[in-house]
Write an enzyme that holds these catalytic residues in place. Structure first.
Site, PDB file in Angstrom:
ATOM      1  N   ASP A 177      -7.736  -5.150  -0.504  1.00  0.00           N
ATOM      2  CA  ASP A 177      -8.466  -6.063  -1.562  1.00  0.00           C
ATOM      3  C   ASP A 177      -7.993  -7.372  -1.409  1.00  0.00           C
ATOM      4  OD1 ASP A 177      -7.648  -3.384  -3.816  1.00  0.00           O
ATOM      5  OD2 ASP A 177      -9.637  -3.824  -2.954  1.00  0.00           O
ATOM      6  N   HIS A 227       0.944  -1.169   0.076  1.00  0.00           N
ATOM      7  CA  HIS A 227      -0.049   0.102   0.066  1.00  0.00           C
ATOM      8  C   HIS A 227       0.886   1.149   0.041  1.00  0.00           C
ATOM      9  CE1 HIS A 227      -3.198   2.943   0.896  1.00  0.00           C
ATOM     10  NE2 HIS A 227      -3.878   1.838   0.773  1.00  0.00           N
TER      11      HIS A 227
END
Ligand code: SDX
Length: 377
Positions: A313, A262
């Site tokens: 996700d 991320h």
């Protein structure tokens, strides 16, 4: 590191504007919407409450929540024109492209289409939250040769979506898990799709155009597209015992492992931890524990081999699979949720707008005289 001209690749760490919507602490792995911690919201609030919170800055009273639910119910049905268009579209068309096409039509048909006033934007935000869910579900039914399922007013937004996709009333436990997932995906500061929406809104383009831009950004595999890519990876691995070998081979081939890493979170994505719990429960109940086990073993292997952490996700993929959603609807589902954050950001941008127009550092050829065509061989 910035270049001499201050260039920062991918705008990493650049603070582009002030917002009241979302407080994201990447170092601490903390996320809050208007001051409410994401874990509290995922546990106690329905998606409609979070939509109201993002638009108005406060959780709704019972009367306000009832009013929003009524507005969403009234806005949910699609124009017959859209349903006729869905029947003309290729059945194999990716549902994200269908959403993009539908957004253009919804904007053209919207009675407030070109009106950027706060009141018109508020009305359009309600219609977009309601109708993106209906578009996604209705196209899925049409591509199967079935009739779209009419909404049931007594169901919540999350329950209606699962009902309109499957054509049967969803189990309460599945609705609760899906509702929590919608809450978790609703807003996330200046991620690529939300920032795209703000850039488009800053030109005073209409809300539907700004959401169209956001949809295009979300589709990319480095962003929302990862939602579908994770499930494809789990299907490629197949069983938990093959996760280890797969990881070593994928990293040796320098493959990007979707669902990991991320830009902002370095101590863990708080949403991933919540989704992991939801996925474990849903996979066990649906008899598809293999996907959760495979995800768990992949998580361990990637973390050990590359030190990468799962993002939002990663565990949403086995959860959505266990809820019976087709894999190519995973990214549209993220859009169905994130349109709450996109519209909130568009409202915020229009309320205090300045055209977003950064600069570039020129590193091309120095000035030179023109060369006529005849002199070029
Ligand atoms: C979302 O921004 C948001 O808030 C987004 C989001 C939201 O709610 O809106 O949180 C939702 O989009 C989550 C992210 C979904 N995307 C993926 O899962 C795609 C896989 N992840 C990445 O490609 C990557 O982690 C990014 C794009 C998400 C972030 O990448 P950065 O910050 O640009 O970091 P990088 O690509 O420069 O990677 C740093 C290092 C590199 O190693 P080196 O080349 O320096 O040796 O980490 C490696 C990368 O190779 N790396 C990965 C990796 N992610 C980073 N290696 C393998 N697989 C990965 N997934």
């Amino acid at each position: 590191m910035p270049s001499e001209a201050g260039l920062i690749r991918g705008l990493e760490g650049v603070v582009a504007a002030a917002t009241r919507l979302c407080d994201l602490d990447g170092a601490q792995g903390r996320l809050a919407y208007n001051g409410y911690d994401i874990a509290d919201l995922a546990r106690h609030a329905q998606f409609e409450e979070v939509v109201w919170l993002l638009w108005h800055g406060e959780l709704p009273t019972p009367a306000e929540l009832h009013g929003l639910r009524t507005e969403l119910t009234e806005a949910r049905p699609l124009s017959p024109l859209l349903l006729r268009v869905f029947r003309l579209l290729p059945k194999e068309m990716h549902p994200m492209r269908v959403l993009q096409a539908a957004l253009a039509l919804l904007g053209a048909l919207d009675p407030d289409g070109e009106d950027n006033s706060a009141e018109a934007n508020r009305r359009k935000a309600v219609r977009l939250v309601a109708q993106m869910a209906t578009v996604t579900a209705a196209f899925h039914r049409v591509r199967q040769g079935k009739r779209p399922v009419p909404l049931r007013p007594e169901l919540s937004h999350a329950a209606n979506f699962l009902y309109m996709v499957a054509g049967r009333k969803p189990k309460a436990v599945n609705v609760r898990a899906f509702d929590a997932a919608l809450v978790l995906y609703a807003e996330h500061e200046f991620n690529a799709s939300t920032f795209t929406a703000r850039v488009v809104a800053s030109t005073l383009a209409d809300m539907h155009s700004a959401v169209s831009g956001a949809l295009g950004a979300l589709k990319g595999p480095l962003h929302g597209g990862a939602g579908e890519a994770v499930m494809r990876t789990l299907e490629e691995i197949g069983t938990p015992d093959r996760a280890e070998t797969f990881t070593r081979q994928a990293l040796a081939e320098k493959r990007r492992l979707m669902g990991f890493g991320h830009r902002v979170y370095k101590a863990g994505d708080p949403r991933a931890a919540i989704l992991r719990g939801l996925a474990e429960k849903a996979c066990r109940q649906s008899g598809e524990g293999v996907w959760f086990e495979t995800a768990g073993r992949l998580h361990e292997a990637v973390n050990r081999e590359k030190g990468l952490i799962p993002n939002v996700d990663f565990y949403s993929a086995p959860l959505f699979r266990a809820l019976g959603l087709p894999v190519d609807l995973f990214v549209p589902v993220i859009a169905v949720s994130r349109v709450a954050g996109w519209t909130a950001n568009i409202l915020e941008q229009h309320a205090d707008n300045r055209l977003i127009r950064p600069r570039a550092e020129y590193v091309g050829t120095p000035p030179r005289p023109f060369r006529p065509l005849a002199a070029r061989s």
